[in-house]
Design an enzyme around this catalytic site. Sequence first.
Site, PDB file in Angstrom:
ATOM      1  N   CYS A  25       3.323  -2.775  -4.780  1.00  0.00           N
ATOM      2  CA  CYS A  25       4.451  -2.580  -5.703  1.00  0.00           C
ATOM      3  C   CYS A  25       5.538  -3.636  -5.566  1.00  0.00           C
ATOM      4  O   CYS A  25       6.532  -3.606  -6.285  1.00  0.00           O
ATOM      5  CB  CYS A  25       5.035  -1.181  -5.547  1.00  0.00           C
ATOM      6  SG  CYS A  25       3.893   0.101  -6.095  1.00  0.00           S
ATOM      7  N   HIS A  75       9.683   0.195 -22.491  1.00  0.00           N
ATOM      8  CA  HIS A  75       9.230  -1.190 -22.586  1.00  0.00           C
ATOM      9  C   HIS A  75      10.246  -2.186 -22.017  1.00  0.00           C
ATOM     10  O   HIS A  75      10.371  -3.315 -22.494  1.00  0.00           O
ATOM     11  CB  HIS A  75       8.823  -1.543 -24.017  1.00  0.00           C
ATOM     12  CG  HIS A  75       7.510  -0.918 -24.385  1.00  0.00           C
ATOM     13  ND1 HIS A  75       7.418   0.380 -24.814  1.00  0.00           N
ATOM     14  CD2 HIS A  75       6.249  -1.404 -24.340  1.00  0.00           C
ATOM     15  CE1 HIS A  75       6.153   0.667 -25.038  1.00  0.00           C
ATOM     16  NE2 HIS A  75       5.420  -0.401 -24.747  1.00  0.00           N
ATOM     17  N   GLU A 136       5.487   9.166 -12.190  1.00  0.00           N
ATOM     18  CA  GLU A 136       5.193   7.734 -12.252  1.00  0.00           C
ATOM     19  C   GLU A 136       3.708   7.490 -12.524  1.00  0.00           C
ATOM     20  O   GLU A 136       3.349   6.567 -13.241  1.00  0.00           O
ATOM     21  CB  GLU A 136       5.613   7.102 -10.923  1.00  0.00           C
ATOM     22  CG  GLU A 136       5.535   5.605 -10.901  1.00  0.00           C
ATOM     23  CD  GLU A 136       6.077   5.025  -9.610  1.00  0.00           C
ATOM     24  OE1 GLU A 136       7.291   4.809  -9.526  1.00  0.00           O
ATOM     25  OE2 GLU A 136       5.278   4.799  -8.686  1.00  0.00           O
TER      26      GLU A 136
END
Length: 150
Positions: A25, A75, A136
Amino acid sequence: MATIRITKQFSFEAGHALFGYDGKCKNVHGHSYKLGVTVQGEPIKDEDNVKLGMVIDFGDLKKIVKQEIVDKFDHATVFNKNTPHVELAEELQKRGHNIILVEYQPTSENMIQDFAERIMSRLPEHIKLFSLKLQETETSYAEWYASDNL
């Protein structure tokens, strides 16, 4: 008088990177987030009110969450502005990308706290934010409860 909780669910796509993290990550990547928003209050008793029987109109709750969270984060790519990722963020912004710079490491745990503050600031006085659930991935999520944050 009965206290009732109602929940509305939202979804949005967003990217992030965790600076200094020791796993995958640390790279820029994205998620299909799901956000569950639960508020509580008493249903309206005024028979002259068009919202008789509602704690809050689901449409009103949707408007708040869309304006404060979904429309901003959908986005977008989220970076901690206090890391070297700010250089990447500036370059992406120059190229027309939607970038959000925050004061925190953009983990689900920190994002959900930010979301709670944004939503609470917009709720009518008689409506309380009860909890949030930010998913998530299919198997990973963070939860925020007002009772834990008094």
